[in-house]
Design a protein around this motif. Structure first.
Motif, short mmCIF file in Angstrom:
data_model
loop_
_atom_site.label_atom_id
_atom_site.label_comp_id
_atom_site.label_asym_id
_atom_site.label_seq_id
_atom_site.Cartn_x
_atom_site.Cartn_y
_atom_site.Cartn_z
N ILE A 281 0.89 -1.39 -0.11
CA ILE A 281 0.07 -0.04 -0.10
C ILE A 281 0.77 1.13 0.01
O ILE A 281 1.80 1.60 1.00
CB ILE A 281 -0.73 0.00 1.15
CG1 ILE A 281 -1.76 -1.27 1.14
CG2 ILE A 281 -1.63 1.26 1.03
CD1 ILE A 281 -2.99 -1.08 2.32
N TYR A 282 0.67 2.09 -0.91
CA TYR A 282 1.46 3.28 -0.73
C TYR A 282 0.74 4.24 -0.14
O TYR A 282 -0.30 5.22 -0.23
CB TYR A 282 1.26 3.99 -2.36
CG TYR A 282 2.05 5.31 -2.53
CD1 TYR A 282 3.37 5.58 -2.00
CD2 TYR A 282 1.29 6.56 -3.08
CE1 TYR A 282 4.08 6.83 -1.93
CE2 TYR A 282 2.01 7.74 -3.19
CZ TYR A 282 3.43 7.65 -2.86
OH TYR A 282 3.92 8.98 -3.00
N ILE A 283 1.07 4.30 1.07
CA ILE A 283 0.57 4.82 2.39
C ILE A 283 0.69 6.33 2.19
O ILE A 283 -0.27 7.10 2.71
CB ILE A 283 1.21 4.37 3.74
CG1 ILE A 283 0.15 4.93 4.80
CG2 ILE A 283 2.66 4.90 3.95
CD1 ILE A 283 -1.22 4.07 4.95
N PHE B 105 -5.42 8.39 1.51
CA PHE B 105 -5.14 7.68 2.63
C PHE B 105 -4.91 8.79 3.97
O PHE B 105 -4.53 8.35 5.01
CB PHE B 105 -4.06 6.72 2.53
CG PHE B 105 -4.33 5.48 1.81
CD1 PHE B 105 -5.68 5.04 1.85
CD2 PHE B 105 -3.49 4.96 0.80
CE1 PHE B 105 -5.96 3.97 0.96
CE2 PHE B 105 -3.67 4.12 0.07
CZ PHE B 105 -4.99 3.48 -0.01
N ILE C 52 -4.86 2.62 8.80
CA ILE C 52 -4.12 1.45 8.12
C ILE C 52 -3.14 1.16 8.99
O ILE C 52 -2.33 2.03 9.45
CB ILE C 52 -3.72 1.78 6.59
CG1 ILE C 52 -5.07 2.29 5.88
CG2 ILE C 52 -3.20 0.57 6.00
CD1 ILE C 52 -4.74 2.55 4.31
N THR C 53 -2.94 -0.21 9.25
CA THR C 53 -1.84 -0.86 10.14
C THR C 53 -0.98 -1.95 9.08
O THR C 53 -1.86 -2.30 8.34
CB THR C 53 -2.26 -1.39 11.42
OG1 THR C 53 -3.18 -2.13 11.15
CG2 THR C 53 -2.67 -0.29 12.27
N PHE C 54 0.06 -1.94 9.30
CA PHE C 54 0.85 -2.74 8.68
C PHE C 54 1.32 -3.97 9.51
O PHE C 54 2.01 -3.76 10.50
CB PHE C 54 2.12 -1.93 7.90
CG PHE C 54 1.66 -1.11 6.82
CD1 PHE C 54 1.68 -1.61 5.56
CD2 PHE C 54 1.32 0.10 6.95
CE1 PHE C 54 1.38 -0.49 4.52
CE2 PHE C 54 0.74 1.02 6.08
CZ PHE C 54 0.72 0.79 4.84
N SER D 145 4.97 -0.61 2.57
CA SER D 145 4.15 0.55 2.78
C SER D 145 4.43 1.56 1.32
O SER D 145 4.12 2.70 1.58
CB SER D 145 4.53 0.93 3.97
OG SER D 145 6.13 1.64 4.28
N THR E 119 -2.46 -0.72 -3.54
CA THR E 119 -2.95 0.64 -3.27
C THR E 119 -4.47 0.80 -3.64
O THR E 119 -5.17 1.52 -3.18
CB THR E 119 -1.93 1.66 -3.70
OG1 THR E 119 -0.75 1.45 -3.27
CG2 THR E 119 -2.45 3.06 -3.71
N SER F 19 -7.02 -1.49 -1.79
CA SER F 19 -7.18 -0.87 -0.39
C SER F 19 -8.01 0.63 -0.17
O SER F 19 -8.88 0.82 0.47
CB SER F 19 -5.81 -0.66 0.37
OG SER F 19 -4.71 0.04 -0.21
N HIS G 137 -2.72 -4.36 6.78
CA HIS G 137 -2.28 -4.91 5.69
C HIS G 137 -0.95 -6.07 5.92
O HIS G 137 -0.06 -5.86 6.68
CB HIS G 137 -1.71 -3.81 4.98
CG HIS G 137 -1.01 -4.14 3.63
ND1 HIS G 137 -1.56 -4.98 2.43
CD2 HIS G 137 0.23 -4.10 3.35
CE1 HIS G 137 -0.68 -4.89 1.61
NE2 HIS G 137 0.59 -4.79 2.19
#
Length: 410
Positions: free
Chosen positions: A268-270, A275, A280-282, A288, A297, A300, A340
Motif C-alpha cells: 500500500i502506498y501509504i 489515505f 491503516i496498520t501494517f 508501505s 494501493t 485498499s 495490511h
C-alpha cells in the motif's frame, strides 16, 4: 471467542466479483462436473471409478496392493448406504481413525492391514481399498515436474498429511532427502511445504500417511472489471453521492464504522493523498510503498480511501461516468480500519488468516489468487481448503471458533 460487532449494512468492493468460501471439502474430491448418480462411484480428482466394476489403470511405481504388517496407512472405505454415526463408531471400534469423506458414500481412514480385515466385515461396508499413491498426486503433477526439472533438481511441494499421523509422515519425508520449509497445522489436515529431489516424487507419494501432493504456488494479484458489467458501478455511484448520514456524525454502519478489514496484497502506498485519514496498520515487514505494482494501493483504496482526490478523475471516467462530485470516488467504507499483509511477508495461508484474527479483523479482503508458472490456479486445491477451514476457525490457538468473513476476487 472474541466479541465482534458486524454491521447490518455494509457495502464491500474488491477488484471485481467477490466470492465467499463456505464449505470444507477434501482436496482429493473431484470438483468438476455433475455428481455421479451412481452411488457406487468413487470420485477423486485423479480418478472416477466403481471399485466393484473396474479399478483405474495406474502408472508404474504409483500402485500398491497393501501396506506392510503393522504399518498405519490410508484407506478408502465405501458403504452401500448413507453413512451414519453407527458406521463411524464401528470403524473406530475396529481400529480405524476416520479422517475425511469422499463421494460417493466413502470415508478416508487410517489403519493397519489387520484392521482392514475387521473393517471389511462391518455390516454395510461395500469395499475397502488402499489409497493408491497415484491418487495423491495433483493431476498433471508428474508431467509438470518432468517438464520443468531434472531428476537431481530440488522441487518445492506442498504435502498434506493426516492429523494425528503427521510426525511419522514428516520423518519419512525427511528420509527421502527432503527439507521441511514450513508447516501449517489445521484442524482437519496438516500441510508441509518441502523441498525434495524431483526423482523422489513417486517415493513421496508412497509414504502411507501422505494425503495429497501439489506444487508450492505463488500469490498473484487479480483484476477484472466485473463491477461495470453487473451494475455495481451504478450502485456504488448512488452510495457515494448520497454520502454519510450527517446525523450520525460520519459513523453510520454503511461507512464501515467499527469494521476492520484484513488486506493481503502487493503493498500500500501509504503516502497517497486518499489515505490521509485512513486507519491503516501494517504487518511487520509489509510493503508501505507499493511502488513496483500499485495493485494493493488500488484495492485498499476501494475499501478505505477517503476520496480526497476525486476531483482529479477526468469527467466521463469510468465509461458512462458523469461529472465528478466531492468525495464521489471515496472507498466503499472510509470509516473502517484495515490491517495490511504483503506478498513479501511470504506467509502460508493459515499464517495469513491467523494474523488477521489476532489483529481483530472481521472481514478478510483478497484480490489475488495462487499461481504456477505465471498462470492462475483455477481448480480447488489444498490452499482453498485451508482458507475454507479459516472461515469457521481462523485461529487454532484460541479456544472456541474464531469466525472470519472471507472474500476473494472471482
Amino acid at each position: 471467542m472474541r466479541s465482534r460487532r458486524i454491521p447490518t449494512r455494509l457495502f464491500l468492493s474488491a477488484a471485481g466479483l467477490a466470492v465467499v468460501l463456505l464449505a470444507t471439502p477434501d482436496p482429493l474430491f473431484a470438483q468438476r462436473g455433475p455428481v455421479a448418480p451412481d452411488p457406487g462411484t468413487i470420485r477423486l480428482k485423479t480418478a472416477t471409478f466403481d471399485p466393484l466394476v473396474a479399478m483405474p489403470s495406474l502408472p508404474d511405481g504409483l500402485s500398491i496392493s497393501e501396506y506392510s504388517p503393522g504399518v498405519r496407512g490410508s484407506y478408502l472405505v465405501q458403504f452401500d448406504s448413507p453413512i451414519t454415526a453407527a458406521h463411524r463408531s464401528a470403524l473406530e471400534n475396529a481400529g480405524a481413525a476416520v479422517k475425511g469423506y469422499v463421494p460417493m458414500m466413502t470415508l478416508e481412514v487410517v489403519m493397519t492391514p489387520a484392521s482392514r480385515g475387521k473393517v471389511a466385515g462391518i455390516d454395510g461396508v461395500r469395499w475397502v481399498g488402499v489409497v493408491q499413491p497415484a491418487f495423491k498426486l495433483y493431476p498433471g503433477l508428474e508431467r509438470d515436474v518432468a517438464d520443468r526439472f531434472t531428476p537431481g533438481d530440488k522441487v518445492a511441494l506442498q504435502v498434506s498429511l493426516y492429523p494425528g499421523e503427521d510426525e511419522p509422515g514428516l520423518s519419512q519425508v525427511r528420509g527421502l532427502g527432503a527439507r521441511i520449509l514450513k508447516v501449517d497445522r489445521g484442524r482437519s489436515f496438516l500441510v508441509a511445504q518441502v523441498e525434495v529431489p524431483a526423482a523422489r516424487l513417486q517415493a513421496l507419494a508412497r509414504i502411507p500417511t501422505v494425503r495429497y501432493i501439489e506444487l508450492v504456488y505463488e500469490p498473484m494479484a487479480l483484476n477484472d472489471r466485473a463491477r461495470f458489467h453487473n451494475g455495481m458501478a451504478a450502485i456504488a455511484n448512488d452510495t457515494f453521492s448520497a454520502g454519510i448520514d450527517p446525523s450520525l456524525d460520519g459513523k453510520d454502519e454503511a461507512s464501515g464504522f467499527q469494521v476492520k478489514y484484513g488486506h493481503m496484497d502487493t503493498g500500500i502506498y501509504i503516502a497517497h493523498p486518499d489515505f490521509t485519514t485512513a486507519d491503516i496498520t501494517f504487518e511487520p515487514g509489509a510493503d508501505s510503498s507499493d511502488l513496483d505494482n500499485g495493485h494493493g494501493t488500488h484495492t485498499s483504496g476501494s475499501l478505505v480511501g477517503d476520496g480526497g482526490q476525486s476531483s482529479s478523475v477526468p469527467e466521463g471516467a469510468p465509461p458512462g461516468g458523469a461529472a465528478i462530485g466531492p468525495n464521489q470516488w471515496r472507498g466503499m467504507t472510509p470509516q473502517a480500519a484495515l490491517h495490511h499483509i504483503s506478498f513479501d511477508n511470504l506467509y502460508t495461508d493459515r499464517q495469513m488468516f491467523e494474523r488477521e484474527s489476532e489483529e481483530g479483523v472481521q472481514i478478510s479482503s483478497n484480490s489475488w489468487g495462487w499461481s504456477s508458472g505465471g498462470s492462475s490456479i483455477r481448480d480447488y486445491n489444498t490452499n482453498a481448503a485451508m482458507w475454507d477451514e479459516g472461515v469457521w476457525d481462523a485461529d487454532n490457538d484460541v479456544a472456541g471458533l474464531q469466525s472470519l468473513i472471507v472474500f476473494f476476487s472471482a
